[in-house]
Design an enzyme around this catalytic site. Structure first.
Site, PDB file in Angstrom:
ATOM      1  N   ASN A   9      17.388 121.475  40.453  1.00 21.65           N
ATOM      2  CA  ASN A   9      18.790 121.076  40.279  1.00 21.65           C
ATOM      3  C   ASN A   9      18.794 119.562  40.046  1.00 21.65           C
ATOM      4  O   ASN A   9      18.641 118.793  40.985  1.00 21.65           O
ATOM      5  CB  ASN A   9      19.571 121.446  41.549  1.00 21.65           C
ATOM      6  N   TRP A  10      18.983 119.192  38.785  1.00 20.02           N
ATOM      7  CA  TRP A  10      18.910 117.757  38.456  1.00 20.02           C
ATOM      8  C   TRP A  10      20.155 116.997  38.888  1.00 20.02           C
ATOM      9  O   TRP A  10      20.193 115.777  38.832  1.00 20.02           O
ATOM     10  CB  TRP A  10      18.711 117.578  36.944  1.00 20.02           C
ATOM     11  N   LYS A  11      21.195 117.731  39.270  1.00 16.62           N
ATOM     12  CA  LYS A  11      22.474 117.111  39.661  1.00 16.62           C
ATOM     13  C   LYS A  11      22.929 116.156  38.552  1.00 16.62           C
ATOM     14  O   LYS A  11      22.681 116.443  37.381  1.00 16.62           O
ATOM     15  CB  LYS A  11      22.355 116.436  41.037  1.00 16.62           C
ATOM     16  N   HIS A  98      27.353 125.146  45.439  1.00 13.89           N
ATOM     17  CA  HIS A  98      26.522 124.097  46.049  1.00 13.89           C
ATOM     18  C   HIS A  98      27.373 123.324  47.059  1.00 13.89           C
ATOM     19  O   HIS A  98      28.566 123.130  46.852  1.00 13.89           O
ATOM     20  CB  HIS A  98      25.996 123.165  44.954  1.00 13.89           C
ATOM     21  N   GLU A 170      20.722 126.222  51.795  1.00 13.65           N
ATOM     22  CA  GLU A 170      20.549 124.770  51.775  1.00 13.65           C
ATOM     23  C   GLU A 170      21.310 124.146  52.939  1.00 13.65           C
ATOM     24  O   GLU A 170      22.525 123.929  52.833  1.00 13.65           O
ATOM     25  CB  GLU A 170      21.090 124.189  50.462  1.00 13.65           C
ATOM     26  N   SER A 216      15.463 118.548  50.788  1.00 13.99           N
ATOM     27  CA  SER A 216      14.278 117.695  50.949  1.00 13.99           C
ATOM     28  C   SER A 216      12.962 118.467  50.863  1.00 13.99           C
ATOM     29  O   SER A 216      12.001 118.171  51.590  1.00 13.99           O
ATOM     30  CB  SER A 216      14.360 116.901  52.260  1.00 13.99           C
ATOM     31  N   GLY A 237      16.122 119.327  44.594  1.00 14.07           N
ATOM     32  CA  GLY A 237      16.938 118.249  44.045  1.00 14.07           C
ATOM     33  C   GLY A 237      16.061 117.079  43.626  1.00 14.07           C
ATOM     34  O   GLY A 237      15.457 117.073  42.552  1.00 14.07           O
ATOM     35  N   GLY A 238      15.952 116.080  44.504  1.00 15.26           N
ATOM     36  CA  GLY A 238      15.233 114.848  44.193  1.00 15.26           C
ATOM     37  C   GLY A 238      13.846 115.054  43.586  1.00 15.26           C
ATOM     38  O   GLY A 238      13.494 114.425  42.575  1.00 15.26           O
TER      39      GLY A 238
END
Ligand code: 13P
Length: 253
Positions: A9-11, A98, A170, A216, A237-238
């Site tokens: 998920n690149w957001k 989300h 999540e 994370s 994510g990150g």
């Protein structure tokens, strides 16, 4: 056997050129080391980059997902994107519910239910997120919260429809914080989610659903998390913004 899935998920990150570079980086790495046979990779870029990423996905290294969808068919909803539009671009997956959308854009379980319906009507598989905030975890309410999110958002579906879903647990306190759920915490709640699904739809349906962990997740903890019987991969994510980290996570089964 249910799939192992690693979804990125690149957001709201990356310029067009940076996104292009990231996909290329991922593909280069996947040419060198193949994904496991039962592993599926999904990239979820921002809307404007869907077509570019989709064009690359023809090589079948990965599938493509959107990060959100509108809950209406079509019409005067300025700035919104419909499931029909995504389907017309052959987008196969879409993240729904989300916690960032729940917190910043007021998405309720009822809205999420409508979004899921729109996606299923258009043959797009929803990746439905659930998870508690820190105060709820500290009060021991995580099971109630997740059960409510799943039953109110999804239990109107038929068993056949339910089988198209991917669930992502999540915990909000773990998203972008560097604080990951322990493998035991993840397994405990994933097993609870599967049990909740089994009570409504039966064990066979529950056993078919991939339940991903998000929050994370990184190369250094993915193996331990994914080793649990009810953790079928991750929503990342990150660490999905960096080709090597993301591919290493996808190799962690
Ligand atoms: P991080 O991996 O950055 O914690 O984000 C998780 C997430 O929200 C994926 O949807």
């Amino acid at each position: 056997m249910r799939k192992n899935i690693v979804a990125g998920n690149w957001k709201m990150n990356k310029s067009f050129d940076e996104a292009d570079e990231l996909v290329n980086g991922i593909m280069e790495l996947l040419e060198k080391k193949e994904l496991g046979k039962n592993t599926l990779m999904i990239l979820c870029p921002p809307f404007p980059y869907l077509e570019m990423v989709s064009d690359y996905s023809n090589d079948s290294y990965f599938m493509v997902g959107a990060q959100n969808v509108n809950d209406n068919d079509k019409g005067a909803y300025t700035g919104e994107v419909s499931a029909g539009m995504l389907a017309s671009m052959e987008i196969e997956y879409c993240i729904v519910g989300h916690s960032e959308r729940r917190a910043y854009y007021g998405e309720t379980d009822a809205i999420i239910a409508k979004k899921v319906d729109q996606l299923l009507k258009n043959d797009i598989r929803p990746i439905v997120c659930c998870g508690e905030v820190l105060e709820e975890r500290e009060a021991g309410k995580q099971f109630d919260v997740v059960k409510r999110q799943i039953s109110e958002g999804l239990f109107h579906l038929s068993a056949e429809q339910f089988k198209s879903l991917v669930i992502a647990y999540e915990p909000v306190w773990a998203i972008g914080t560097g604080k990951t759920a322990t493998p035991e915490q993840a397994q405990e709640i994933h097993a609870f989610i599967r049990q909740t699904i089994a009570e409504k739809y039966g064990k066979d349906v529950a056993d078919e659903i991939s339940i991903l962990y998000g929050g994370s997740c990184k190369p250094s903890n993915a193996k331990e998390l994914f080793a649990n019987p009810d953790v079928d991969g991750g929503l990342i994510g990150g660490a999905a913004l960096q080709a090597e980290d993301f591919v290493n996570i996808a190799m962690s089964f």
